[in-house]
Design a protein around this motif. Structure first.
Motif, PDB file in Angstrom:
ATOM      1  N   PRO A   1      12.667  25.865 -43.024  1.00 54.83           N
ATOM      2  CA  PRO A   1      13.798  25.814 -43.945  1.00 54.83           C
ATOM      3  C   PRO A   1      14.905  24.844 -43.494  1.00 54.83           C
ATOM      4  O   PRO A   1      15.871  24.642 -44.216  1.00 54.83           O
ATOM      5  N   LEU A   2      14.759  24.252 -42.328  1.00 57.82           N
ATOM      6  CA  LEU A   2      15.782  23.346 -41.802  1.00 57.82           C
ATOM      7  C   LEU A   2      15.729  21.955 -42.430  1.00 57.82           C
ATOM      8  O   LEU A   2      16.587  21.123 -42.156  1.00 57.82           O
ATOM      9  N   LEU A   3      14.733  21.701 -43.270  1.00 60.24           N
ATOM     10  CA  LEU A   3      14.580  20.387 -43.892  1.00 60.24           C
ATOM     11  C   LEU A   3      15.487  20.247 -45.112  1.00 60.24           C
ATOM     12  O   LEU A   3      15.743  21.223 -45.812  1.00 60.24           O
ATOM     13  N   ASN A   4      15.918  19.015 -45.379  1.00 60.70           N
ATOM     14  CA  ASN A   4      16.612  18.780 -46.645  1.00 60.70           C
ATOM     15  C   ASN A   4      15.556  18.402 -47.686  1.00 60.70           C
ATOM     16  O   ASN A   4      14.368  18.281 -47.375  1.00 60.70           O
ATOM     17  N   GLU A   5      15.973  18.204 -48.911  1.00 63.83           N
ATOM     18  CA  GLU A   5      15.035  17.946 -50.021  1.00 63.83           C
ATOM     19  C   GLU A   5      14.181  16.701 -49.774  1.00 63.83           C
ATOM     20  O   GLU A   5      12.973  16.697 -50.007  1.00 63.83           O
ATOM     21  N   THR A   6      14.805  15.637 -49.273  1.00 64.71           N
ATOM     22  CA  THR A   6      14.082  14.383 -49.025  1.00 64.71           C
ATOM     23  C   THR A   6      13.020  14.557 -47.945  1.00 64.71           C
ATOM     24  O   THR A   6      11.886  14.114 -48.108  1.00 64.71           O
ATOM     25  N   GLN A   7      13.375  15.216 -46.854  1.00 70.85           N
ATOM     26  CA  GLN A   7      12.419  15.439 -45.765  1.00 70.85           C
ATOM     27  C   GLN A   7      11.255  16.296 -46.234  1.00 70.85           C
ATOM     28  O   GLN A   7      10.104  16.051 -45.855  1.00 70.85           O
ATOM     29  N   MET A   8      11.553  17.285 -47.064  1.00 73.38           N
ATOM     30  CA  MET A   8      10.492  18.146 -47.581  1.00 73.38           C
ATOM     31  C   MET A   8       9.522  17.333 -48.442  1.00 73.38           C
ATOM     32  O   MET A   8       8.306  17.446 -48.290  1.00 73.38           O
ATOM     33  N   GLN A   9      10.064  16.507 -49.344  1.00 72.45           N
ATOM     34  CA  GLN A   9       9.215  15.685 -50.212  1.00 72.45           C
ATOM     35  C   GLN A   9       8.373  14.701 -49.405  1.00 72.45           C
ATOM     36  O   GLN A   9       7.205  14.476 -49.730  1.00 72.45           O
ATOM     37  N   GLU A  10       8.951  14.112 -48.355  1.00 71.52           N
ATOM     38  CA  GLU A  10       8.211  13.171 -47.506  1.00 71.52           C
ATOM     39  C   GLU A  10       7.053  13.872 -46.800  1.00 71.52           C
ATOM     40  O   GLU A  10       5.953  13.330 -46.690  1.00 71.52           O
ATOM     41  N   THR A  11       7.294  15.090 -46.341  1.00 70.01           N
ATOM     42  CA  THR A  11       6.245  15.854 -45.648  1.00 70.01           C
ATOM     43  C   THR A  11       5.126  16.213 -46.613  1.00 70.01           C
ATOM     44  O   THR A  11       3.944  16.071 -46.277  1.00 70.01           O
ATOM     45  N   VAL A  12       5.472  16.652 -47.808  1.00 73.23           N
ATOM     46  CA  VAL A  12       4.464  16.983 -48.824  1.00 73.23           C
ATOM     47  C   VAL A  12       3.652  15.734 -49.157  1.00 73.23           C
ATOM     48  O   VAL A  12       2.423  15.787 -49.271  1.00 73.23           O
ATOM     49  N   GLU A  13       4.325  14.603 -49.305  1.00 73.62           N
ATOM     50  CA  GLU A  13       3.646  13.341 -49.619  1.00 73.62           C
ATOM     51  C   GLU A  13       2.681  12.948 -48.505  1.00 73.62           C
ATOM     52  O   GLU A  13       1.597  12.422 -48.768  1.00 73.62           O
ATOM     53  N   LYS A  14       3.046  13.233 -47.269  1.00 75.87           N
ATOM     54  CA  LYS A  14       2.168  12.930 -46.134  1.00 75.87           C
ATOM     55  C   LYS A  14       0.848  13.697 -46.252  1.00 75.87           C
ATOM     56  O   LYS A  14      -0.229  13.129 -46.054  1.00 75.87           O
ATOM     57  N   PHE A  15       0.925  14.971 -46.631  1.00 77.58           N
ATOM     58  CA  PHE A  15      -0.292  15.772 -46.772  1.00 77.58           C
ATOM     59  C   PHE A  15      -1.089  15.344 -48.000  1.00 77.58           C
ATOM     60  O   PHE A  15      -2.322  15.381 -47.986  1.00 77.58           O
ATOM     61  N   ARG A  16      -0.399  14.924 -49.056  1.00 76.94           N
ATOM     62  CA  ARG A  16      -1.084  14.374 -50.231  1.00 76.94           C
ATOM     63  C   ARG A  16      -1.883  13.138 -49.826  1.00 76.94           C
ATOM     64  O   ARG A  16      -3.018  12.957 -50.270  1.00 76.94           O
ATOM     65  N   GLN A  17      -1.283  12.285 -49.001  1.00 75.57           N
ATOM     66  CA  GLN A  17      -1.948  11.066 -48.534  1.00 75.57           C
ATOM     67  C   GLN A  17      -3.187  11.393 -47.699  1.00 75.57           C
ATOM     68  O   GLN A  17      -4.208  10.712 -47.825  1.00 75.57           O
ATOM     69  N   VAL A  18      -3.110  12.413 -46.853  1.00 78.49           N
ATOM     70  CA  VAL A  18      -4.277  12.825 -46.061  1.00 78.49           C
ATOM     71  C   VAL A  18      -5.424  13.179 -46.995  1.00 78.49           C
ATOM     72  O   VAL A  18      -6.571  12.783 -46.767  1.00 78.49           O
ATOM     73  N   LEU A  19      -5.110  13.903 -48.061  1.00 80.82           N
ATOM     74  CA  LEU A  19      -6.144  14.274 -49.031  1.00 80.82           C
ATOM     75  C   LEU A  19      -6.709  13.044 -49.732  1.00 80.82           C
ATOM     76  O   LEU A  19      -7.927  12.884 -49.847  1.00 80.82           O
TER      77      LEU A  19
ATOM     78  N   LEU B   1      -5.866  19.571 -39.286  1.00 76.74           N
ATOM     79  CA  LEU B   1      -5.417  18.863 -38.088  1.00 76.74           C
ATOM     80  C   LEU B   1      -4.028  18.260 -38.333  1.00 76.74           C
ATOM     81  O   LEU B   1      -3.145  18.339 -37.476  1.00 76.74           O
ATOM     82  N   ALA B   2      -3.817  17.702 -39.515  1.00 81.80           N
ATOM     83  CA  ALA B   2      -2.506  17.147 -39.875  1.00 81.80           C
ATOM     84  C   ALA B   2      -1.452  18.255 -39.907  1.00 81.80           C
ATOM     85  O   ALA B   2      -0.319  18.049 -39.458  1.00 81.80           O
ATOM     86  N   TYR B   3      -1.815  19.441 -40.430  1.00 77.79           N
ATOM     87  CA  TYR B   3      -0.876  20.573 -40.432  1.00 77.79           C
ATOM     88  C   TYR B   3      -0.493  20.954 -39.000  1.00 77.79           C
ATOM     89  O   TYR B   3       0.674  21.169 -38.698  1.00 77.79           O
ATOM     90  N   ARG B   4      -1.494  21.071 -38.136  1.00 78.95           N
ATOM     91  CA  ARG B   4      -1.238  21.500 -36.755  1.00 78.95           C
ATOM     92  C   ARG B   4      -0.387  20.494 -35.979  1.00 78.95           C
ATOM     93  O   ARG B   4       0.387  20.878 -35.112  1.00 78.95           O
ATOM     94  N   ARG B   5      -0.522  19.221 -36.292  1.00 79.26           N
ATOM     95  CA  ARG B   5       0.228  18.179 -35.586  1.00 79.26           C
ATOM     96  C   ARG B   5       1.670  18.058 -36.062  1.00 79.26           C
ATOM     97  O   ARG B   5       2.490  17.467 -35.387  1.00 79.26           O
ATOM     98  N   ASP B   6       1.968  18.591 -37.237  1.00 79.06           N
ATOM     99  CA  ASP B   6       3.304  18.453 -37.802  1.00 79.06           C
ATOM    100  C   ASP B   6       4.158  19.671 -37.442  1.00 79.06           C
ATOM    101  O   ASP B   6       3.850  20.791 -37.842  1.00 79.06           O
ATOM    102  N   GLU B   7       5.239  19.439 -36.716  1.00 81.10           N
ATOM    103  CA  GLU B   7       6.097  20.541 -36.277  1.00 81.10           C
ATOM    104  C   GLU B   7       6.900  21.162 -37.421  1.00 81.10           C
ATOM    105  O   GLU B   7       7.475  22.232 -37.268  1.00 81.10           O
ATOM    106  N   LYS B   8       6.929  20.516 -38.584  1.00 82.25           N
ATOM    107  CA  LYS B   8       7.656  21.050 -39.741  1.00 82.25           C
ATOM    108  C   LYS B   8       6.877  22.164 -40.440  1.00 82.25           C
ATOM    109  O   LYS B   8       7.448  22.919 -41.211  1.00 82.25           O
ATOM    110  N   VAL B   9       5.578  22.258 -40.179  1.00 82.52           N
ATOM    111  CA  VAL B   9       4.738  23.270 -40.817  1.00 82.52           C
ATOM    112  C   VAL B   9       4.815  24.576 -40.027  1.00 82.52           C
ATOM    113  O   VAL B   9       4.511  24.617 -38.839  1.00 82.52           O
ATOM    114  N   VAL B  10       5.243  25.633 -40.714  1.00 84.16           N
ATOM    115  CA  VAL B  10       5.359  26.951 -40.088  1.00 84.16           C
ATOM    116  C   VAL B  10       4.028  27.689 -40.173  1.00 84.16           C
ATOM    117  O   VAL B  10       3.563  28.269 -39.196  1.00 84.16           O
TER     118      VAL B  10
END
Length: 121
Positions: A14-32, A79-88
């Motif tokens: 929950p410490l992320l702002n809206e932009t950081q959250m969208q960037e993280t979601v986009e990163k996982f979309r790109q992995v897919l 693996l991408a989830y585990r490497r990202d510290e933003k994923v709880v």
């Protein structure tokens, strides 16, 4: 290679702002996308209370992605989830034909219409 239907839900800190959250979601979309997955549906559930504290946090940003992909994609995604510290937390499940049909009906709004009719009746 046979494509299967999957659904993944992940919770971001929950410490992320809206932009950081969208960037993280986009990163996982790109992995897919890089692993030839076809994204069928996506839902941002927003900030929600967790059932129990995780890493001393009581809320998190929930996000759901429904996709079609070969089974090898799951290892790359998790693996991408585990490497990202933003994923709880995260959970990826394979969907059977009944779950796929249910998700299709839910996306079309059939369940919302049924509730509206019950309220009227």
């Amino acid at each position: 290679m046979e494509l299967k239907n999957y659904e993944t839900v992940f919770i971001l800190t929950p410490l992320l702002n809206e932009t950081q959250m969208q960037e993280t979601v986009e990163k996982f979309r790109q992995v897919l996308k890089e692993n030839s997955a076809d994204i069928i549906h996506e839902e941002n559930w927003g900030l929600r209370k967790l059932a129990y504290p995780i890493q001393k946090k009581s809320t998190g940003f929930y996000h759901l992605i429904e996709f079609k992909a070969p089974g090898t994609v799951i290892d790359q995604l998790e693996l991408a989830y585990r490497r990202d510290e933003k994923v709880v937390r995260f959970l990826t499940t394979a969907l059977d034909k009944h779950a796929v049909a249910y998700n299709e009906r839910r996306r079309n709004g059939e369940f919302k219409q049924a509730k509206k009719e019950e309220v009227k009746g």
